[in-house]
Scaffold this active site. Structure first.
Site, PDB file in Angstrom:
ATOM      1  N   LYS A 161       0.821  -1.220   0.000  1.00  0.00           N
ATOM      2  CA  LYS A 161       0.000   0.000   0.000  1.00  0.00           C
ATOM      3  C   LYS A 161       0.852   1.266   0.000  1.00  0.00           C
ATOM      4  O   LYS A 161       0.584   2.205  -0.745  1.00  0.00           O
ATOM      5  CB  LYS A 161      -0.896   0.039   1.241  1.00  0.00           C
ATOM      6  CG  LYS A 161      -1.941  -1.028   1.337  1.00  0.00           C
ATOM      7  CD  LYS A 161      -2.856  -0.807   2.528  1.00  0.00           C
ATOM      8  CE  LYS A 161      -2.143  -0.896   3.870  1.00  0.00           C
ATOM      9  NZ  LYS A 161      -1.648  -2.249   4.188  1.00  0.00           N
ATOM     10  N   THR A 162       1.860   1.287   0.878  1.00  0.00           N
ATOM     11  CA  THR A 162       2.637   2.517   1.041  1.00  0.00           C
ATOM     12  C   THR A 162       3.382   2.869  -0.241  1.00  0.00           C
ATOM     13  O   THR A 162       3.362   4.022  -0.689  1.00  0.00           O
ATOM     14  CB  THR A 162       3.630   2.375   2.210  1.00  0.00           C
ATOM     15  OG1 THR A 162       2.898   2.134   3.412  1.00  0.00           O
ATOM     16  CG2 THR A 162       4.466   3.635   2.368  1.00  0.00           C
ATOM     17  N   GLU A 169      -3.592   6.120   1.801  1.00  0.00           N
ATOM     18  CA  GLU A 169      -3.368   4.707   2.104  1.00  0.00           C
ATOM     19  C   GLU A 169      -4.412   4.290   3.128  1.00  0.00           C
ATOM     20  O   GLU A 169      -4.504   4.873   4.211  1.00  0.00           O
ATOM     21  CB  GLU A 169      -1.955   4.516   2.653  1.00  0.00           C
ATOM     22  CG  GLU A 169      -1.646   3.095   3.059  1.00  0.00           C
ATOM     23  CD  GLU A 169      -0.236   2.941   3.609  1.00  0.00           C
ATOM     24  OE1 GLU A 169       0.022   1.940   4.308  1.00  0.00           O
ATOM     25  OE2 GLU A 169       0.608   3.822   3.358  1.00  0.00           O
TER      26      GLU A 169
END
Length: 471
Positions: free
Chosen positions: A124-125, A168
């Site tokens: 995600k990051t 996020e």
């Protein structure tokens, strides 16, 4: 930019409990930029605390009901790490002060803009960071709320001037289900955060509920290669348009002709609807980053960013901190640091380093994160840690969990012994690991510290940090 956030109507002063975390500190910075009077507290002083203090946000190093008199907040926001029986939180409720979790408040800001939400168990990051940088470089000035600090932008959250918000979305406590994206990106769906999700089925159900959330004209972007996401598609009827990405040209967007660059970087061809688009080169490494980059390509293309600009930005992208981050070198040895705390993430990290340095000895310093995760996955950790030429195993970092009887790093060590792996050393603490590494390291070695706790201190003790970059 003036945002109308109906849920914050009449609110002027906001106090954040747990402000020292990546997500909470980012929310604090956003709220400050939006014009609110922001304060916060935490039981630990972190690098994120330094950032909020630099932005003139009041901070206190503990929790306590006296904060309600000191800061007179109109709203208390608390992280998922704060227990519901916390004295400060209970006292706020007794006094009738509204309270909300971080995810709720972030969703109020997110839903008021054109929201691009990135969800998934892994990646995600980095995916959020790639999308954010592309939009930033294209002049779209997005608002950002990302779980890690971007090396290229220097922050993990900021208020932009444009209509887009890149966030996020955290599945660890289920808060991602409260967001309603215009573009929902799903990188994968895997079993993790076992304290919240008792089974893989419960993860699949949560992601399935999230996928009914996009706005009516929204779009879902997901990795077609992922087993969990494939199952979600099979079990749910989605009302929104779905765009897939993966390997080859069978997906809506695909990557092929992959070449890993020794020492770091990767190149690949991109196809859209089966037709060649362009060659893309990344400075970051690994197959997982190719998938992350593809997701970013889909989103940027959807927002009509010209592909030459997408390509140029991806080539210069240096990543997010603690995502296979180069710490430095000492005596011919290179030191890296990675946030990976799940077997699948660790496998991606170690395979990437093997592709970068196929002839060099790989030393891994691993700090298991959370007792609940260690109990559930110690055999899986042992499986992937076999990829290390030498392993230095630290005690479990409990985070906000209390120890569980019989659950410690010895579980992983014993499993490795059963697999006839003889190159694992149990370390009593980080100082023990540093001493053992200094005694035994040889020129040409690669060292990587792995874990979501404070294991990065090992690398920083091994080498004086002068410049950091991500590969």
């Amino acid at each position: 930019m003036d945002l109308i956030i109906s849920n914050l109507k009449g609110i002027n002063r906001i106090h954040l409990m747990g402000i020292g975390g990546a997500g909470m500190s980012g929310l604090a910075l956003l709220l400050k930029d939006l014009g609110y009077d922001v304060s916060g507290c935490d039981v630990n002083w972190t690098s994120y605390v330094d950032k909020v203090i630099q932005d003139n946000i009041g901070f206190v190093l503990h929790h306590g009901k006296e904060h309600l008199d000191d800061f007179s907040p109109d709203l208390i926001v608390y992280s998922s790490a704060i227990p519901e029986d916390n004295e400060e939180l209970l006292h706020a409720k007794r006094r009738g002060i509204p309270t909300a979790k971080r995810g709720e408040v972030l969703s109020w800001i997110f839903d008021s803009q054109y929201g691009i939400g990135i969800a998934g168990t892994h990646g995600k990051t980095t995916t959020s960071s790639m999308i954010a940088l592309i939009l930033e470089q294209s002049g779209l000035s997005p608002t950002l709320a990302i779980g890690g600090e971007l090396c290229d932008i220097g922050v993990n959250a900021k208020l932009g001037e444009g209509p887009y918000m890149v966030a996020e979305l955290d599945e660890s406590d289920g808060s991602f289900e409260g967001f309603h994206p215009n573009i929902a990106v799903l990188t994968n769906a895997d079993w993790d955060h076992v304290n919240h999700y008792p089974t893989f089925d419960s993860v699949i159900e949560a992601f399935g509920r999230f996928l009914v959330n996009p706005k009516d004209d929204g779009v879902v972007v997901l990795c077609g290669e992922d087993v969990g996401l494939t199952r979600i598609l099979d079990e749910n009827h989605l009302k929104n348009e779905v765009i897939t990405y993966g390997w080859g040209s069978a997906w809506d967007w695909g990557a092929y002709n992959v070449e890993h660059v020794p020492g770091g970087g990767v190149s690949f061809s991109v196809a859209k609807n089966g037709k060649f688009v362009d060659e893309v080169k990344l400075s970051v490494s690994g197959d997982h980053n190719i998938m992350n980059a593809l997701a970013a390509c889909v989103v940027a293309d959807r927002l009509e960013v010209p592909f030459p600009l997408i390509k140029k930005t991806l080539k210069t992208f240096r990543g997010a901190k603690r995502r296979l981050q180069y710490i430095g070198s000492t005596n011919g040895m290179d030191i890296y640091d990675d946030y990976g705390h799940h077997p699948r993430e660790i496998a991606a990290t170690l395979n990437t380093l093997s592709q970068m340095f196929p002839e060099r000895r790989l030393n891994v310093v691993f700090q298991p994160h959370r007792f609940s995760r260690t109990a559930a996955m110690y055999k899986d950790f042992a499986d992937v840690l076999l990829l290390a030429d030498r392993l230095f195993l630290l005690p479990v970092y409990g985070a906000d969990e209390e120890p569980i009887e019989g659950i410690d790093s010895n579980l992983i060590y014993s499993e490795l012994q059963l697999r006839q792996y003889k190159n694992c050393i149990l370390c009593s603490d980080m100082y023990d690991a540093v001493a053992l590494l200094k005694e035994s390291m040889e020129e040409g070695d690669v060292v990587v510290t792995v874990g979501a706790g404070d294991v990065s201190a090992v690398g920083e003790m091994l080498v004086e940090v002068k410049e950091k970059r991500v590969v």
